[in-house]
Design a protein around this motif. Sequence first.
Motif, PDB file in Angstrom:
ATOM      1  N   LYS A  44       0.817  -1.219   0.000  1.00 33.63           N
ATOM      2  CA  LYS A  44       0.000   0.000   0.000  1.00 33.63           C
ATOM      3  C   LYS A  44       0.849   1.267   0.000  1.00 33.63           C
ATOM      4  O   LYS A  44       0.348   2.355   0.274  1.00 33.63           O
ATOM      5  CB  LYS A  44      -0.925   0.013   1.213  1.00 33.63           C
ATOM      6  CG  LYS A  44      -1.991  -1.067   1.197  1.00 33.63           C
ATOM      7  CD  LYS A  44      -2.915  -0.934   2.405  1.00 33.63           C
ATOM      8  CE  LYS A  44      -4.016  -1.970   2.379  1.00 33.63           C
ATOM      9  NZ  LYS A  44      -4.922  -1.855   3.557  1.00 33.63           N
TER      10      LYS A  44
ATOM     11  N   HIS B 206      -2.260   2.626   8.213  1.00 33.85           N
ATOM     12  CA  HIS B 206      -1.846   1.292   7.782  1.00 33.85           C
ATOM     13  C   HIS B 206      -0.337   1.183   7.917  1.00 33.85           C
ATOM     14  O   HIS B 206       0.392   2.179   7.980  1.00 33.85           O
ATOM     15  CB  HIS B 206      -2.301   1.019   6.342  1.00 33.85           C
ATOM     16  CG  HIS B 206      -1.659   1.909   5.312  1.00 33.85           C
ATOM     17  ND1 HIS B 206      -0.388   1.694   4.811  1.00 33.85           N
ATOM     18  CD2 HIS B 206      -2.120   3.023   4.676  1.00 33.85           C
ATOM     19  CE1 HIS B 206      -0.095   2.617   3.923  1.00 33.85           C
ATOM     20  NE2 HIS B 206      -1.127   3.445   3.825  1.00 33.85           N
ATOM     21  N   ASP B 207       0.125  -0.074   7.967  1.00 34.51           N
ATOM     22  CA  ASP B 207       1.550  -0.327   8.116  1.00 34.51           C
ATOM     23  C   ASP B 207       2.230  -0.661   6.786  1.00 34.51           C
ATOM     24  O   ASP B 207       3.319  -1.224   6.750  1.00 34.51           O
ATOM     25  CB  ASP B 207       1.799  -1.444   9.130  1.00 34.51           C
ATOM     26  CG  ASP B 207       1.187  -2.776   8.700  1.00 34.51           C
ATOM     27  OD1 ASP B 207       0.657  -2.861   7.563  1.00 34.51           O
ATOM     28  OD2 ASP B 207       1.230  -3.731   9.498  1.00 34.51           O
TER      29      ASP B 207
ATOM     30  N   ASN C 113      -1.416  -3.941   6.360  1.00 32.09           N
ATOM     31  CA  ASN C 113      -2.630  -4.047   7.159  1.00 32.09           C
ATOM     32  C   ASN C 113      -3.050  -2.706   7.749  1.00 32.09           C
ATOM     33  O   ASN C 113      -2.194  -1.875   8.075  1.00 32.09           O
ATOM     34  CB  ASN C 113      -2.413  -5.053   8.292  1.00 32.09           C
ATOM     35  CG  ASN C 113      -2.452  -6.477   7.806  1.00 32.09           C
ATOM     36  OD1 ASN C 113      -3.523  -7.015   7.523  1.00 32.09           O
ATOM     37  ND2 ASN C 113      -1.292  -7.107   7.676  1.00 32.09           N
ATOM     38  N   ARG C 114      -4.352  -2.548   7.893  1.00 28.13           N
ATOM     39  CA  ARG C 114      -4.857  -1.360   8.566  1.00 28.13           C
ATOM     40  C   ARG C 114      -4.567  -1.470  10.056  1.00 28.13           C
ATOM     41  O   ARG C 114      -4.639  -2.561  10.636  1.00 28.13           O
ATOM     42  CB  ARG C 114      -6.356  -1.186   8.337  1.00 28.13           C
ATOM     43  CG  ARG C 114      -6.720  -0.855   6.891  1.00 28.13           C
ATOM     44  CD  ARG C 114      -8.052  -0.147   6.803  1.00 28.13           C
ATOM     45  NE  ARG C 114      -8.078   1.089   7.573  1.00 28.13           N
ATOM     46  CZ  ARG C 114      -7.558   2.258   7.163  1.00 28.13           C
ATOM     47  NH1 ARG C 114      -6.945   2.342   6.000  1.00 28.13           N
ATOM     48  NH2 ARG C 114      -7.659   3.330   7.925  1.00 28.13           N
TER      49      ARG C 114
ATOM     50  N   SER D   9      -4.885  -4.390  14.555  1.00 26.61           N
ATOM     51  CA  SER D   9      -4.449  -4.527  13.166  1.00 26.61           C
ATOM     52  C   SER D   9      -5.242  -5.621  12.484  1.00 26.61           C
ATOM     53  O   SER D   9      -5.644  -6.609  13.114  1.00 26.61           O
ATOM     54  CB  SER D   9      -2.946  -4.862  13.114  1.00 26.61           C
ATOM     55  OG  SER D   9      -2.527  -5.131  11.785  1.00 26.61           O
TER      56      SER D   9
END
Length: 203
Positions: free
Chosen positions: A114, A131-132, A135-136, A155
């Motif tokens: 992302k 997000h990382d 994952n959010r 997460s």
Amino acid sequence: MDFDQRFQFTVWNGLNLNTPPTEGALAQDTGITRYHAKIASGELVIFANEKPCTDTMSGERFAYTVEVQAKHTVDKSYRNFTGCGDTVPDMRLTDIWVLELVEGVPLKPASFMKGLPMLELSARQRRLNGHDGCNRIGGAFSTKRNTITFKKLTSTRMFCQTPESIPDIGALLAEKTYDFEFGNNRLYLKTDNKIILTLKHVD
């Protein structure tokens, strides 16, 4: 309690004390910080307890239960007061921040599905979302003067293929406390004067 200016305590019947700020002493394993300020005209002893408190008049919830012992020098004993309190967050935290560097090493957008990890902070609500890179993430944070503590991080669990050299962003945030400072359109999170995370403000 302005730690750069003064402590001020005033009640309706004339008890009024203005003192220089003092450093607090944290009682081990209790979450209670004690501040003792003494001037020629009187004394303040303040206990800030990290125990949630609800205002009985408004129903508003606060992060701290606060007890104050106050007296003028001519008084024989302290007067005791109990109420709710909270820290005043640095509103400059409220923004969208993209993680640029970890311990001085630049992150590459292509390494993340992302793009670069992103955090949206709300100082007033003490909440974070973002997000990382895969994952959010969401959660809460608290601030005290120039420190920030990330709490209750959640997460999603989607699998993403990322290089082994990429740091675990969630682990760098979860239950961690950092000193923070601003400069050059960036937010720096530091430990022992070493910059751990560098985040850039984005519109």
